[in-house]
Design an enzyme around this catalytic site. Structure first.
Site, short mmCIF file in Angstrom:
data_model
loop_
_atom_site.label_atom_id
_atom_site.label_comp_id
_atom_site.label_asym_id
_atom_site.label_seq_id
_atom_site.Cartn_x
_atom_site.Cartn_y
_atom_site.Cartn_z
N LYS A 75 33.36 1.42 14.33
CA LYS A 75 32.03 1.12 14.89
C LYS A 75 31.09 2.31 14.74
CE LYS A 75 30.81 -2.20 16.26
NZ LYS A 75 30.30 -3.34 15.44
N HIS A 96 25.05 -0.59 11.19
CA HIS A 96 24.07 -1.59 11.63
C HIS A 96 22.80 -0.91 12.15
CE1 HIS A 96 27.00 -4.71 10.94
NE2 HIS A 96 27.87 -4.06 11.69
N ASP A 198 21.41 -23.55 5.93
CA ASP A 198 21.18 -22.32 5.16
C ASP A 198 19.91 -22.53 4.33
OD1 ASP A 198 23.43 -19.87 4.35
OD2 ASP A 198 21.56 -20.02 3.22
N ARG A 203 24.15 -22.10 -2.15
CA ARG A 203 25.21 -21.97 -1.15
C ARG A 203 25.49 -23.34 -0.50
NH1 ARG A 203 29.59 -18.89 -0.05
NH2 ARG A 203 30.10 -19.11 2.15
N SER A 220 17.82 -25.06 5.92
CA SER A 220 17.37 -24.44 7.17
C SER A 220 15.86 -24.30 7.19
CB SER A 220 18.03 -23.05 7.31
OG SER A 220 17.58 -22.44 8.50
N VAL A 267 26.75 -14.55 16.63
CA VAL A 267 27.55 -13.56 15.89
C VAL A 267 26.64 -12.51 15.26
CG1 VAL A 267 29.34 -13.26 14.12
CG2 VAL A 267 29.24 -15.38 15.42
N ASP A 270 24.95 -8.18 16.01
CA ASP A 270 25.05 -6.78 15.54
C ASP A 270 23.86 -6.40 14.68
OD1 ASP A 270 25.82 -8.40 13.47
OD2 ASP A 270 27.56 -7.21 12.87
N VAL A 298 28.73 -10.84 21.81
CA VAL A 298 29.57 -9.65 21.68
C VAL A 298 29.39 -9.08 20.27
CG1 VAL A 298 31.93 -8.78 21.70
CG2 VAL A 298 31.21 -10.49 23.38
N ASN A 300 31.02 -6.67 18.77
CA ASN A 300 32.23 -6.26 18.03
C ASN A 300 33.34 -7.28 18.27
OD1 ASN A 300 32.55 -5.48 20.73
ND2 ASN A 300 33.94 -3.81 20.22
N MET A 301 33.05 -8.54 17.91
CA MET A 301 34.03 -9.61 18.15
C MET A 301 35.41 -9.29 17.57
SD MET A 301 31.56 -12.91 17.58
CE MET A 301 32.88 -14.10 17.77
N1 LIG Z 1 29.33 -9.90 16.20
C1 LIG Z 1 30.30 -9.49 15.41
O1 LIG Z 1 31.32 -8.99 15.87
C2 LIG Z 1 30.18 -9.68 13.92
C3 LIG Z 1 31.31 -9.60 13.09
C4 LIG Z 1 31.15 -9.84 11.73
C5 LIG Z 1 29.88 -10.12 11.19
N2 LIG Z 1 28.81 -10.17 12.05
C6 LIG Z 1 27.45 -10.48 11.59
O2 LIG Z 1 27.33 -11.86 11.28
C7 LIG Z 1 26.16 -12.03 10.46
C8 LIG Z 1 26.49 -12.93 9.28
O3 LIG Z 1 27.40 -12.25 8.40
P1 LIG Z 1 27.92 -12.92 7.04
O4 LIG Z 1 28.96 -12.02 6.51
O5 LIG Z 1 28.22 -14.34 7.24
O6 LIG Z 1 26.63 -12.79 6.12
P2 LIG Z 1 26.37 -13.61 4.76
O7 LIG Z 1 25.40 -12.80 3.97
O8 LIG Z 1 27.65 -14.00 4.12
O9 LIG Z 1 25.67 -14.94 5.27
C9 LIG Z 1 24.41 -14.97 5.81
C10 LIG Z 1 23.79 -16.29 5.43
O10 LIG Z 1 22.56 -16.42 6.17
C11 LIG Z 1 21.73 -17.18 5.33
N3 LIG Z 1 20.35 -17.14 5.84
C12 LIG Z 1 19.40 -16.19 5.68
N4 LIG Z 1 18.27 -16.56 6.30
C13 LIG Z 1 18.52 -17.78 6.86
C14 LIG Z 1 17.76 -18.70 7.61
N5 LIG Z 1 16.48 -18.46 7.91
N6 LIG Z 1 18.35 -19.85 8.03
C15 LIG Z 1 19.65 -20.10 7.73
N7 LIG Z 1 20.40 -19.29 6.99
C16 LIG Z 1 19.86 -18.14 6.57
C17 LIG Z 1 21.93 -16.58 3.96
O11 LIG Z 1 21.45 -17.44 2.92
C18 LIG Z 1 23.44 -16.41 3.94
O12 LIG Z 1 24.10 -17.53 3.37
C19 LIG Z 1 25.77 -10.59 10.06
O13 LIG Z 1 24.71 -10.16 10.89
C20 LIG Z 1 27.01 -9.79 10.33
O14 LIG Z 1 26.74 -8.42 10.54
C21 LIG Z 1 28.94 -9.94 13.39
#
Ligand SMILES: NC(=O)c1ccc[n+]([C@@H]2O[C@H](COP(=O)([O-])OP(=O)(O)OC[C@H]3O[C@@H](n4cnc5c(N)ncnc54)[C@H](O)[C@@H]3O)[C@@H](O)[C@H]2O)c1
Length: 366
Positions: A75, A96, A198, A203, A220, A267, A270, A298, A300-301
């Protein structure tokens, strides 16, 4: 090179950045590895396991930070760690930055080179170090959502799968990337009725090909999003614009459209979260209620399932750690432009365009 692995200090963070196999590879290549006492305990890895593979066990975090050329973490450094960062050192971890201006400025002031896992790219432009944690968080989001939909946890009292004669829950996944696809697949496997939104049509075409029939892909836009919210029992926030703050797609007023005590698992928290009402929470106090909607935010899930997450993360980070240790930052970045895209801050200046734009900071190039 001296590689240091401090114990994570974030609340309920049980991951560790290097496993014994990584220590073995690094020491075999001639590097020294410092592991802080107890760093692996949350993932079930004892100090002895590290020592047996060549690590030096160091009791105090301050000593790890003081001696290591390359600090490898999970982290972002927390305020207690900021005074330990020093100029000339490289810190390799999730940062982040766009979600935290104080952290960005502290890292700039420290003079460290900050290489952020989340912006490293592979040859296809994907984010290989984000992927395994997104897989964990995506799958876990449904597990958590199912739990918080239970009435004793303040939810609507809905079983995701339904039962014969009673409809299953409706799950709305906003963002169809790694988190979104894993969430949709898990929810669909439990029998829920799933919508996944999306903006990327390619995709959506891919998801249409691979997802089971109880998953419907939707473009989306605000109209489709509001239609989905009206019928949602569980919403998963999974959008990402790499390096940038997450777009706040769900406004406070929109919550009134949702059924009372529906659950949102944001999710994307972060990166700041994709709801106007999202604010970071911890595993100790994961949820809060706004306008009768349960929010789980959360940041850091994967930390809660430390053992799975540690092994999934180190599978992808270890080759980069080895490359950085062997070649140094300059050499490694020259040979791997995807690694170079992970450098967010260097010598006090921001080198990532999205982070610079987020805080109106000057972008250092070259
Ligand atoms: N909270 C946690 O513990 C934790 C853990 C892992 C990842 N994350 C976070 O989750 C988020 C998603 O990660 P990911 O790996 O899936 O990213 P990713 O890039 O694989 O997917 C993101 C998707 O969002 C889409 N997108 C962009 N703008 C959009 C909109 N207006 N409407 C709908 N879709 C839209 C993109 O086209 C893409 O397909 C990130 O912020 C990542 O940091 C959080």
């Amino acid at each position: 090179m001296i590689v240091g692995v401090p114990k994570e200090v974030k609340a309920d963070e049980y991951r560790v950045a290097v496993i014994p196999a990584g220590v073995e590879e690094l020491t075999h290549a001639g590097h020294t590895v410092l592991i802080q006492t107890g760093a692996g305990a949350g993932s079930g890895i004892a100090d002895d396991d590290y020592a047996r593979h060549g690590a030096e066990i160091v009791p105090a975090a301050a000593d790890v930070w003081a001696r290591a050329d390359l600090i490898v973490k999970v982290k972002e450094p927390l305020p207690a760690e900021w005074p330990l960062m020093r100029a000339g050192q490289t810190v390799f971890t999730f940062f982040h930055f766009a979600a935290d201006e104080h952290l960005t400025r502290a890292v700039m002031a420290s003079g460290v080179t900050a290489i952020a896992y989340e912006t490293i790219q592979d040859a296809r432009g994907h984010l290989p170090l984000l992927t395994p944690m997104s897989e964990v968080a995506g799958r876990m989001s449904i597990q958590q959502g199912a739990k918080y939909l239970e009435r004793p946890q303040d939810g609507r009292g809905i079983l995701l799968a339904g039962v014969p004669g009673v409809a299953p829950a409706t799950v709305v996944v906003v963002g169809g990337g790694i988190v979104g696809a894993n969430a949709a697949k898990t929810a669909a496997g439990l029998g829920a009725n799933v919508f996944i939104l999306d903006v990327n049509l390619d995709r959506l075409r891919y998801l249409d090909d691979v997802m089971p029939p109880n998953v419907t892909g939707l473009f989306s836009n605000r109209h489709n999003l509001l239609d989905c919210l009206r019928v949602s029992d569980l919403v998963i926030g999974a959008v990402l614009i790499p390096g940038a703050k997450a777009p706040r797609l769900i406004r406070r007023d929109d919550l009134k459209l949702m059924p009372p005590r529906a659950v949102v698992i944001d999710v994307a928290i972060d990166q700041g979260g994709c709801l106007e009402t999202s604010k970071p929470t911890t595993h100790a106090h994961p949820t809060y209620i706004v306008d009768d909607i349960v929010h789980y935010c959360v940041s850091n899930m994967p930390g809660a399932v430390g053992r799975t997450s540690t092994y999934a993360l180190t599978n992808v980070t270890t080759p980069y750690v080895l490359h950085l240790a062997n070649r140094g930052v300059d050499g490694a970045c020259l040979e791997n432009s995807g690694l170079a895209s992970g450098v967010n801050v260097r010598a006090g200046r921001v080198t990532n365009a999205a982070v610079a734009a987020t805080f109106g900071l000057e972008l250092a190039t070259g």
